[in-house]
Design a protein around this motif. Sequence first.
Motif, short mmCIF file in Angstrom:
data_model
loop_
_atom_site.label_atom_id
_atom_site.label_comp_id
_atom_site.label_asym_id
_atom_site.label_seq_id
_atom_site.Cartn_x
_atom_site.Cartn_y
_atom_site.Cartn_z
N ALA A 26 -19.60 45.41 5.65
CA ALA A 26 -19.52 45.39 4.18
C ALA A 26 -18.69 46.55 3.62
CB ALA A 26 -20.92 45.43 3.58
N GLN A 27 -18.33 47.51 4.45
CA GLN A 27 -17.60 48.69 3.98
C GLN A 27 -16.19 48.32 3.53
OE1 GLN A 27 -18.51 52.16 3.74
NE2 GLN A 27 -16.61 52.09 2.58
N GLN A 28 -15.79 48.79 2.37
CA GLN A 28 -14.42 48.63 1.90
C GLN A 28 -13.56 49.62 2.67
OE1 GLN A 28 -15.20 49.57 -2.19
NE2 GLN A 28 -15.46 47.42 -2.74
N LEU A 29 -12.41 49.15 3.13
CA LEU A 29 -11.51 49.99 3.91
C LEU A 29 -10.11 49.96 3.31
CD1 LEU A 29 -12.50 48.85 7.52
CD2 LEU A 29 -13.26 50.91 6.33
N LEU A 30 -9.40 51.07 3.45
CA LEU A 30 -8.01 51.17 3.04
C LEU A 30 -7.18 51.43 4.28
CD1 LEU A 30 -5.82 51.56 0.76
CD2 LEU A 30 -6.29 54.01 0.99
N VAL A 79 1.87 54.63 12.51
CA VAL A 79 0.72 53.87 13.02
C VAL A 79 -0.24 53.58 11.86
CG1 VAL A 79 -1.28 54.05 14.56
CG2 VAL A 79 0.93 54.94 15.28
N PRO A 80 -0.86 52.39 11.85
CA PRO A 80 -1.84 52.09 10.79
C PRO A 80 -3.01 53.08 10.83
CG PRO A 80 -1.24 50.09 11.96
CD PRO A 80 -0.65 51.24 12.73
N ARG A 81 -3.41 53.54 9.66
CA ARG A 81 -4.54 54.48 9.51
C ARG A 81 -5.55 53.84 8.58
NH1 ARG A 81 -3.80 57.76 13.69
NH2 ARG A 81 -1.76 58.72 13.65
N VAL A 82 -6.82 53.82 8.99
CA VAL A 82 -7.86 53.14 8.23
C VAL A 82 -8.93 54.14 7.82
CG1 VAL A 82 -9.62 51.32 8.28
CG2 VAL A 82 -7.44 50.97 9.44
N VAL A 83 -9.25 54.15 6.52
CA VAL A 83 -10.30 55.03 6.00
C VAL A 83 -11.25 54.24 5.11
CG1 VAL A 83 -8.94 57.17 6.07
CG2 VAL A 83 -8.90 55.77 4.03
N PRO A 84 -12.54 54.57 5.16
CA PRO A 84 -13.49 53.95 4.24
C PRO A 84 -13.25 54.46 2.83
CG PRO A 84 -14.61 54.92 6.14
CD PRO A 84 -13.19 55.40 6.16
N ARG A 143 -4.37 66.35 -1.17
CA ARG A 143 -4.76 66.94 0.11
C ARG A 143 -5.28 65.87 1.07
NH1 ARG A 143 -7.95 72.23 -0.18
NH2 ARG A 143 -7.00 72.40 1.85
N SER A 144 -5.54 64.66 0.57
CA SER A 144 -6.01 63.57 1.43
C SER A 144 -4.83 63.01 2.22
CB SER A 144 -6.63 62.45 0.60
OG SER A 144 -7.77 62.89 -0.08
N ASP A 145 -5.03 62.83 3.52
CA ASP A 145 -3.96 62.27 4.34
C ASP A 145 -3.54 60.90 3.84
OD1 ASP A 145 -3.56 64.38 6.12
OD2 ASP A 145 -5.20 63.72 7.41
N TYR A 146 -4.50 60.06 3.43
CA TYR A 146 -4.11 58.72 2.98
C TYR A 146 -3.31 58.76 1.68
CZ TYR A 146 -8.29 58.51 -0.09
OH TYR A 146 -9.23 58.74 -1.04
N VAL A 147 -3.52 59.77 0.84
CA VAL A 147 -2.70 59.90 -0.36
C VAL A 147 -1.28 60.29 0.05
CG1 VAL A 147 -2.32 61.28 -2.46
CG2 VAL A 147 -4.61 60.40 -1.92
N ARG A 148 -1.14 61.18 1.00
CA ARG A 148 0.20 61.56 1.48
C ARG A 148 0.89 60.36 2.14
NH1 ARG A 148 -0.94 67.06 4.55
NH2 ARG A 148 -3.14 66.75 4.07
N ALA A 178 4.46 58.30 0.96
CA ALA A 178 5.57 57.95 1.86
C ALA A 178 5.83 56.45 1.90
CB ALA A 178 5.27 58.47 3.27
N ASP A 179 4.77 55.64 1.79
CA ASP A 179 4.89 54.18 1.85
C ASP A 179 3.68 53.60 1.13
OD1 ASP A 179 5.06 51.47 2.41
OD2 ASP A 179 5.07 51.72 4.59
N ASN A 180 3.91 53.05 -0.05
CA ASN A 180 2.78 52.59 -0.86
C ASN A 180 2.31 51.16 -0.55
OD1 ASN A 180 4.89 51.26 -2.14
ND2 ASN A 180 4.17 51.73 -4.19
N ARG A 181 2.88 50.53 0.47
CA ARG A 181 2.37 49.23 0.92
C ARG A 181 1.10 49.48 1.74
NH1 ARG A 181 2.99 45.34 -1.64
NH2 ARG A 181 2.60 44.06 0.16
N VAL A 182 0.00 48.90 1.32
CA VAL A 182 -1.29 49.12 1.96
C VAL A 182 -2.01 47.79 2.16
CG1 VAL A 182 -1.53 51.42 0.89
CG2 VAL A 182 -2.54 49.42 -0.24
N ARG A 183 -3.16 47.87 2.83
CA ARG A 183 -4.08 46.74 2.89
C ARG A 183 -5.47 47.28 2.54
NH1 ARG A 183 -4.47 43.06 7.83
NH2 ARG A 183 -5.14 44.97 8.85
N VAL A 184 -6.26 46.42 1.90
CA VAL A 184 -7.63 46.78 1.53
C VAL A 184 -8.54 45.71 2.12
CG1 VAL A 184 -9.24 47.19 -0.37
CG2 VAL A 184 -6.84 47.84 -0.62
N ARG A 185 -9.63 46.15 2.77
CA ARG A 185 -10.60 45.18 3.25
C ARG A 185 -11.75 45.09 2.25
NH1 ARG A 185 -14.25 45.73 8.59
NH2 ARG A 185 -15.52 46.90 7.11
#
Length: 131
Positions: free
Chosen positions: A29-33, A42-47, A66-71, A75-82
Motif C-alpha cells: 500500500a506504500q506510495q513510491l516515487l 539507475v532507477p531510484r525508488v523512495v517511499p 538536500r534530498s537525493d530524489y529532488v536532485r 536532472a530529469d523530471n520524468r518519474v513514476r509514482v506507485r
Amino acid sequence: MTDMRRMKHRIVTGFQRHVANPLNRKRSAQQLLETTGRVSGVPRVVPVGGRRTGNEFWFVSEFGDRSDYVRNIRADNRVRVRLRGEWLPGTAHLLPDDDPVRRLSSLPRGNSAAVRVMGTDLLTIRVDLDG
C-alpha cells in the motif's frame, strides 16, 4: 544551515535510508516515487506520502534540495509514482513558491505530521500523471 539542522538531517536520513525506506518499499500500500539517478542513470525508488487529485499527485519533501530524489528530479523530471499498487508515469515539478506547510494540511495526516516534525527544508512537489 545550523549545526542542529545538519545533525537532524543526518540522523533522520540515516534512519530512513537504512531502516524505514527498506521496510516501507515492501508494503504493497506504500506510495513510491521512482526517479532516475542523476549520476548512475539507475532507477531510484523512495517511499513518499501524498495525495492524488485528478491527474496530479502532490507531496512535500522533508529536506528540499538536500534530498537525493529532488536532485534527481532537477536532472530529469520524468518519474513514476506507485499508487495503490499501480505504477503511473508522470512529470515532476518542484514548487518552491508553494506554501509547503499549508500544502501538508491537505495531504494524509500521519505522513504530514512526520514531515513537519522531521523536516528542515520543506519543498512542495507536484507530479503531473500521464493519461
